[in-house]
Design an enzyme around this catalytic site. Sequence first.
Site, PDB file in Angstrom:
ATOM      1  N   LEU A  73       0.872  -1.231  -0.186  1.00  0.00           N
ATOM      2  CA  LEU A  73       0.033  -0.036   0.012  1.00  0.00           C
ATOM      3  C   LEU A  73       1.028   1.277  -0.014  1.00  0.00           C
ATOM      4  CD1 LEU A  73      -2.673  -1.038   2.590  1.00  0.00           C
ATOM      5  CD2 LEU A  73      -2.792  -1.140   0.012  1.00  0.00           C
ATOM      6  N   PRO A  74       1.011   1.998  -1.143  1.00  0.00           N
ATOM      7  CA  PRO A  74       2.091   2.962  -1.389  1.00  0.00           C
ATOM      8  C   PRO A  74       1.988   4.130  -0.585  1.00  0.00           C
ATOM      9  CG  PRO A  74       0.378   2.854  -3.110  1.00  0.00           C
ATOM     10  CD  PRO A  74      -0.158   1.789  -2.353  1.00  0.00           C
ATOM     11  N   CYS A  75       2.284   4.250   0.676  1.00  0.00           N
ATOM     12  CA  CYS A  75       2.073   5.350   1.517  1.00  0.00           C
ATOM     13  C   CYS A  75       3.573   6.223   1.418  1.00  0.00           C
ATOM     14  CB  CYS A  75       2.101   4.909   2.995  1.00  0.00           C
ATOM     15  SG  CYS A  75       3.591   3.944   3.570  1.00  0.00           S
ATOM     16  N   HIS A  76       4.381   5.436   0.559  1.00  0.00           N
ATOM     17  CA  HIS A  76       5.789   6.498   0.155  1.00  0.00           C
ATOM     18  C   HIS A  76       5.492   7.544  -0.921  1.00  0.00           C
ATOM     19  CE1 HIS A  76       5.755   3.033  -2.765  1.00  0.00           C
ATOM     20  NE2 HIS A  76       5.980   3.729  -3.704  1.00  0.00           N
TER      21      HIS A  76
END
Length: 188
Positions: free
Chosen positions: A156-159
């Site tokens: 889950l691409p929180c970056h």
Amino acid sequence: MTDLESRLTRLAMPDSKPPSFPDADVAYTLHDTPIGTMLLAIAHGRVVASSFGDEETMTARLARAVSPRVLRQARPLDDVRRQLDEYLAGSRQGFDLEVDLALATPFQRLVLTDLPTHTSYGATTTYGTVAADIDKPKAARAVGTALGANPVCVVLPCHRVVGANGALTGYAGGLDAKRFLLNLEAKS
């Protein structure tokens, strides 16, 4: 032959095999990546953790939130490791994995559930934009806190979420890891 040797010989079974253990309710492994060691965990076929957290803390959280039967078993995570490695090598842009947010708070679930739709590979968005997208326009800081504790990092691409001025802010794996991920996506 001594008496002890005689008794041991009778106990020896030439066809004996090592014991096999059933699959755990939660299987996890530690996986070395270019951005650091990650703890990966799966429960009932869904990824429940892809985390930079330490092993003891994460397994305790998994035991409380999912099941007390947490075992270090790498094999059930083969597909997760393969997809993560492909992503980190730049040959995959998304994940084909089911995710279970059992370790997330209700607000984190709200933020993380639609995170892949708020961002796209190679692009960034801001905490304020994510807050507005979930109908909480004044919750940019709360969104940042929720993303900072993302239990399923990278998958889950929180970056991809940055400060309003484009600055890189906190990331569970550290700013170097966040920079690596963003640079990796920018190259593709």
